[in-house]
Write a protein that holds these residues in place. Structure first.
Motif, short mmCIF file in Angstrom:
data_model
loop_
_atom_site.label_atom_id
_atom_site.label_comp_id
_atom_site.label_asym_id
_atom_site.label_seq_id
_atom_site.Cartn_x
_atom_site.Cartn_y
_atom_site.Cartn_z
N ALA A 78 0.86 -1.20 0.00
CA ALA A 78 0.00 0.00 0.00
C ALA A 78 0.88 1.23 0.00
O ALA A 78 1.98 1.23 0.56
CB ALA A 78 -0.93 0.01 1.21
N SER A 79 0.40 2.31 -0.62
CA SER A 79 1.17 3.56 -0.63
C SER A 79 1.11 4.25 0.73
O SER A 79 2.00 5.02 1.07
CB SER A 79 0.64 4.50 -1.72
N ASP A 80 0.08 3.96 1.50
CA ASP A 80 -0.08 4.55 2.83
C ASP A 80 0.57 3.64 3.86
O ASP A 80 0.31 2.43 3.89
CB ASP A 80 -1.56 4.74 3.15
N LEU A 81 1.43 4.18 4.71
CA LEU A 81 2.17 3.39 5.69
C LEU A 81 1.24 2.66 6.64
O LEU A 81 1.42 1.46 6.91
CB LEU A 81 3.13 4.29 6.48
N ASP A 82 0.23 3.34 7.16
CA ASP A 82 -0.69 2.70 8.11
C ASP A 82 -1.42 1.53 7.46
O ASP A 82 -1.55 0.46 8.06
CB ASP A 82 -1.70 3.72 8.62
N ALA A 83 -1.88 1.74 6.23
CA ALA A 83 -2.60 0.66 5.53
C ALA A 83 -1.68 -0.51 5.24
O ALA A 83 -2.07 -1.67 5.35
CB ALA A 83 -3.19 1.21 4.23
N ALA A 156 7.02 18.62 7.50
CA ALA A 156 6.48 17.53 6.69
C ALA A 156 6.24 16.29 7.54
O ALA A 156 5.22 15.61 7.39
CB ALA A 156 7.47 17.20 5.56
N LEU A 157 7.15 15.98 8.46
CA LEU A 157 7.03 14.80 9.32
C LEU A 157 7.38 15.19 10.75
O LEU A 157 8.28 15.99 10.99
CB LEU A 157 7.98 13.69 8.84
N ASN A 158 6.67 14.58 11.71
CA ASN A 158 7.03 14.81 13.10
C ASN A 158 8.12 13.82 13.52
O ASN A 158 8.55 12.98 12.72
CB ASN A 158 5.80 14.72 14.02
N CYS A 179 9.16 7.92 -0.30
CA CYS A 179 8.41 9.13 -0.67
C CYS A 179 6.93 8.82 -0.80
O CYS A 179 6.08 9.61 -0.37
CB CYS A 179 8.96 9.69 -1.99
N ARG A 180 6.60 7.68 -1.41
CA ARG A 180 5.20 7.31 -1.58
C ARG A 180 4.57 6.92 -0.24
O ARG A 180 3.42 7.28 0.04
CB ARG A 180 5.07 6.15 -2.57
N MET A 181 5.31 6.18 0.58
CA MET A 181 4.77 5.72 1.86
C MET A 181 4.41 6.88 2.78
O MET A 181 3.38 6.86 3.45
CB MET A 181 5.79 4.79 2.55
N PHE A 182 5.32 7.91 2.84
CA PHE A 182 5.12 9.01 3.78
C PHE A 182 4.55 10.25 3.10
O PHE A 182 4.35 11.27 3.76
CB PHE A 182 6.45 9.35 4.46
N ASP A 183 4.32 10.17 1.78
CA ASP A 183 3.74 11.28 1.02
C ASP A 183 4.58 12.54 1.17
O ASP A 183 4.06 13.62 1.51
CB ASP A 183 2.31 11.54 1.46
N VAL A 184 5.88 12.40 0.94
CA VAL A 184 6.80 13.53 1.02
C VAL A 184 7.66 13.57 -0.24
O VAL A 184 7.72 12.61 -1.01
CB VAL A 184 7.72 13.45 2.27
N VAL A 189 13.13 13.84 2.12
CA VAL A 189 13.84 12.63 2.53
C VAL A 189 15.34 12.89 2.57
O VAL A 189 16.05 12.45 3.48
CB VAL A 189 13.52 11.45 1.59
N SER A 190 15.84 13.62 1.57
CA SER A 190 17.26 13.93 1.50
C SER A 190 17.72 14.71 2.72
O SER A 190 18.80 14.46 3.28
CB SER A 190 17.57 14.72 0.23
#
Length: 212
Positions: A78-83, A156-158, A179-184, A189-190
């Motif tokens: 899944a592209s969503d980490l939780d899913a 973007a992320l906590n 990038c896809r998992m966390f939508d960033v 990420v860099s």
């Protein structure tokens, strides 16, 4: 003796199916006999339980008492980490899951220990997800504009999500998948990996210096 298993592929581009199928067959060469392959295409945004191929996979395993499932990529669930984590946990509760690409769990010849390792990983990630929710920053009234929006660009992320990102990167997940998992973005990420040079890896399409 080879064990019967089913495979699930979730592809994004034309030609991915043939390439992934070939890698699955190579992975299973001495361990498994693939009896069925289930496939979804361009379904990353759809929760796994609502995909046609994935639901057919579950129905087949239940009807034929098939305990072993081969997938191409954990991050591709899944592209969503939780899913993705929820799906991995649900599968691991009933079946033994094997992964062709970036499999970091080990115990390929011991299903019980493998399922325990997967379960421990999901529990570990759940702790970070819970801490991320608790650590979500509270917006002060002084940091809001007149229309109620916060001043400045939000993070973007906590901290909890950053820890989770580092964990999956250490496990071998590619930057594109992260990038896809966390939508960033890649730049986000860099920046996070800047303090972890061992995790940065090589960027595809990097500009090369011209020869003198």
């Amino acid at each position: 003796m080879k064990k019967d298993a089913v495979a699930y592929l979730n592809t994004r581009k034309k030609g991915d199916f043939a390439a992934q199928k070939s890698e699955v067959e190579s992975y299973c060469k001495y361990r498994f006999q693939i009896v069925e392959i289930f496939h979804d295409h361009r379904a990353n945004a759809t929760p796994p339980e609502k995909r046609k191929g994935f639901t057919e996979l579950l129905d087949y395993c239940a009807a034929n008492n098939c305990p072993d499932i081969i997938i191409y990529d954990f991050a591709g669930l899944a592209s969503d980490l939780d899913a993705g984590l929820a799906t991995l946990k649900a599968l691991n509760d009933k079946y033994t899951i094997y992964c062709v690409n970036n499999d970091f769990f080990g115990f390929r010849d011991d299903p019980d220990q493998r399922r325990e390792a997967v379960g421990n990983f999901v529990a570990y990630m759940d702790q970070y997800r819970e801490s991320a929710r608790k650590a979500a920053p509270v917006i002060s009234k002084k940091t809001k504009k007149e229309d109620g929006r916060p001043i400045g660009r939000p993070r973007a992320l906590n901290e909890g999500q950053v820890e989770a990102l580092l964990t999956v990167r250490q496990a071998g997940t590619s930057i594109s998948q992260i990038c896809r998992m966390f939508d960033v973005s890649r730049s986000t990420v860099s920046k996070i990996l800047a303090d972890y040079p061992e995790l940065k890896g090589e960027w595809k399409g990097a500009r090369q210096e011209p020869e003198e």
